[in-house]
Design an enzyme around this catalytic site. Structure first.
Site, short mmCIF file in Angstrom:
data_model
loop_
_atom_site.label_atom_id
_atom_site.label_comp_id
_atom_site.label_asym_id
_atom_site.label_seq_id
_atom_site.Cartn_x
_atom_site.Cartn_y
_atom_site.Cartn_z
N ASP A 184 7.10 -27.89 -17.11
CA ASP A 184 6.86 -28.73 -15.82
C ASP A 184 7.94 -30.33 -15.29
OD1 ASP A 184 5.55 -25.96 -15.80
OD2 ASP A 184 3.84 -27.55 -16.81
N LYS A 222 12.67 -28.54 -13.26
CA LYS A 222 14.32 -28.00 -14.02
C LYS A 222 15.17 -28.19 -12.23
CE LYS A 222 13.04 -26.30 -18.09
NZ LYS A 222 11.95 -25.70 -18.34
N GLY A 230 6.90 -20.46 -14.75
CA GLY A 230 6.97 -20.58 -13.47
C GLY A 230 7.62 -22.05 -12.46
N HIS A 231 8.45 -21.78 -12.06
CA HIS A 231 9.31 -22.46 -10.84
C HIS A 231 8.90 -22.03 -9.79
CE1 HIS A 231 12.23 -20.46 -13.81
NE2 HIS A 231 12.36 -19.78 -12.59
N GLN A 260 9.96 -23.13 -20.57
CA GLN A 260 9.18 -24.68 -21.50
C GLN A 260 9.91 -25.56 -21.40
OE1 GLN A 260 9.20 -21.01 -22.86
NE2 GLN A 260 7.85 -20.87 -20.69
P1 IMP Z 1 2.55 -19.29 -24.56
O1 IMP Z 1 3.78 -19.90 -24.39
O2 IMP Z 1 1.90 -17.96 -23.10
O3 IMP Z 1 2.36 -18.56 -25.73
O4 IMP Z 1 1.28 -20.48 -23.98
C1 IMP Z 1 1.37 -21.34 -24.71
C2 IMP Z 1 1.16 -22.94 -24.51
O5 IMP Z 1 2.97 -22.70 -23.83
C3 IMP Z 1 -0.08 -23.45 -23.98
O6 IMP Z 1 0.09 -24.22 -24.06
C4 IMP Z 1 0.71 -23.16 -22.62
O7 IMP Z 1 0.25 -23.08 -21.13
C5 IMP Z 1 2.05 -23.31 -22.22
N1 IMP Z 1 3.24 -23.31 -21.87
C6 IMP Z 1 3.85 -21.90 -21.50
N2 IMP Z 1 4.59 -21.87 -20.16
C7 IMP Z 1 4.26 -23.01 -20.04
C8 IMP Z 1 5.50 -23.42 -18.84
O8 IMP Z 1 6.48 -22.77 -18.58
N3 IMP Z 1 5.17 -25.19 -18.58
C9 IMP Z 1 4.02 -25.34 -19.11
N4 IMP Z 1 3.71 -25.05 -20.07
C10 IMP Z 1 4.09 -24.45 -20.31
#
Ligand code: IMP
Length: 427
Positions: free
Chosen positions: A13, A16, A40-41, A223
């Site tokens: 977050d 980007k 999520g963007h 991520q």
């Molecule tokens: P997962 O990717 O759903 O398995 O979640 C694993 C960890 O990555 C958790 O702490 C989520 O909140 C974090 N996470 C996954 N995708 C994002 C993103 O796009 N932005 C921020 N954190 C993320």
């Protein structure tokens, strides 16, 4: 400058969108190489706001070919929901290409993601609950279902049967959930087969040809560095490679074709989900950053945890990604503070660490060593050159750059697309 990788430098977050907007019309392909609809963007185009989770941001740029690479995990229901959502608003999605080798998120993995989190209790990861982790686990366990399996019903059936032999044991015996029928899964997946077929390609071959032609390929990480399964704060990470190395494995583009690695670095730090976060603020200052920076998750709406800038992390991100350019975002959120604390090192049980500690235990014990930089009060959102910024904001940028160990090429000064100071072009 044909292949550019964009990664997040912290826990995601970082914004980007600023960098992709700046690259804009010079890009021919935008490749998503890791993750799935956990990302999520929010993209604003001509006053229209689009919230995308799975589709690469390039889908909104006319002329750009958006690519879902082999390193991505695809939920077909979400894919078509997003495509339909865009099409009804007049966005042409027909250029989308999907790797035949990308893995599919089966419904049982969505269930398993959620029940596993509940099972973990206080040790939960705080996942997005989209089935990401279990799908990558299946990939490594060699029981995954790939996009190409949709085109061979016999193989698909064998693979689903094989996977369910294991999954149903886990669902029923460990989690006390209903076992899943093979036909139910097959029907759900095959319902999308005809529609997805024209989008599927050997994307590594396609990108190789594009680079050979001299086209510009942008590889955009989902991520961020500290959520990377290898280089992040394991086990509080996502299950894919979110660092620059992942751009190669997740797309099939070799390392020697990558020219530039751009890391997005927020002027402070945020995190969603569980896990250690040394500079986290639990007081009014944290609330101020959250409110001013609108720090709520795009995918889950969760309030993000907020803290001061952490130079140890920035340095680490520069090192593991081979960062050539930093884009420092949301500097405007810090406007109005008398002093801006910056974490320059950690104190771990009385020992000073200027680099990321080696072990998880040490990182959990890390307390930040802060230096306070002088703040500024002036509205900076209209500044477009470094020298337009107040002297203290300029020195914040220069100090961050020095501590992080790679040049800051762009500074974000407001939410608007053009609200940035460009010190060096990204392409
Ligand atoms: P997962 O990717 O759903 O398995 O979640 C694993 C960890 O990555 C958790 O702490 C989520 O909140 C974090 N996470 C996954 N995708 C994002 C993103 O796009 N932005 C921020 N954190 C993320």
């Amino acid at each position: 400058m044909p292949a550019i990788v964009i990664v997040g430098a912290q826990w995601g977050d970082e914004g980007k969108g600023k960098a992709t907007d700046l690259l804009g019309s010079s890009v021919d392909y935008v490749v998503k190489f890791n993750g799935g609809n956990n990302a999520g963007h929010t993209v604003v185009v001509d006053d229209q706001t689009y919230a995308l989770h799975l589709l690469p941001s390039g889908i909104l740029t006319p002329g750009v070919v958006p690519v879902i690479g082999n390193g991505v995990v695809v939920d077909l229901d979400v894919l078509f929901e997003e495509i339909d959502g865009l099409e009804t608003r007049g966005v042409d999605t027909s250029r989308l290409v999907i790797s035949a080798n990308a893995h599919l998120i089966a419904p049982y993995n969505r269930v398993l993601d959620k029940v596993t989190e509940r099972f973990l209790g206080s040790r939960r990861i705080g996942t997005t609950g989209r089935g990401i982790g279990p799908t990558y686990a299946d990939k490594m366990n060699r029981i995954g279902i790939r996009v190409q399996d949709l085109f061979d019903e016999k193989i698909l059936q064998q693979k689903v049967e094989g996977a369910l032999e294991l999954k149903n044991q886990v669902l029923a015996k460990i989690y006390n959930r209903r076992a899943v029928e093979v036909d139910e899964i097959l029907d759900g997946l095959l319902a999308h087969a005809d529609r997805v077929r024209p989008m599927v390609a050997d994307t590594a071959l396609l990108l190789d040809a594009a680079l050979t032609r001299g086209d510009v390929v942008l590889l955009e990480a989902g991520q961020a560095t500290l959520l990377d399964v290898d280089h992040g704060t394991y086990p509080f990470v996502t299950s894919s490679s979110a660092t620059a190395g992942g751009a190669c494995t997740g797309s099939g583009i070799p390392p020697n074709r990558i020219d530039r690695v751009v890391a997005i670095l927020k002027a402070y730090t945020t995190r969603v989900g569980e896990g250690p976060f040394p500079t986290e603020l639990h007081d009014d200052a944290g609330e101020l950053l959250r409110k001013t920076g609108h720090e709520y998750g795009t995918t889950t709406g969760r309030p993000r945890r907020c803290g001061w800038f952490d130079a140890v992390i920035a340095r680490y991100a520069a090192r593991v990604n081979g960062v050539t350019d930093f884009v420092l975002t949301k500097l405007d959120v810090l406007t109005g503070l008398e002093k801006v604390p910056v974490c320059v090192a950690y104190d771990v049980d009385g020992v000073r660490h200027a680099e990321m500690p080696m072990t998880q235990t040490e990182f959990h014990h890390a307390t930040p060593v802060f230096e306070e930089l002088p703040g500024w009060w002036e509205d900076i959102s209209l500044c477009r050159r470094l020298k337009d910024l107040p002297a203290n904001a300029q020195s914040y940028v220069r100090t961050v750059e020095e501590m992080a160990g790679a040049p800051v090429s762009v500074v974000g000064v407001g939410p608007g697309r053009d609200a940035c100071v460009v010190l060096r072009d990204l392409a």
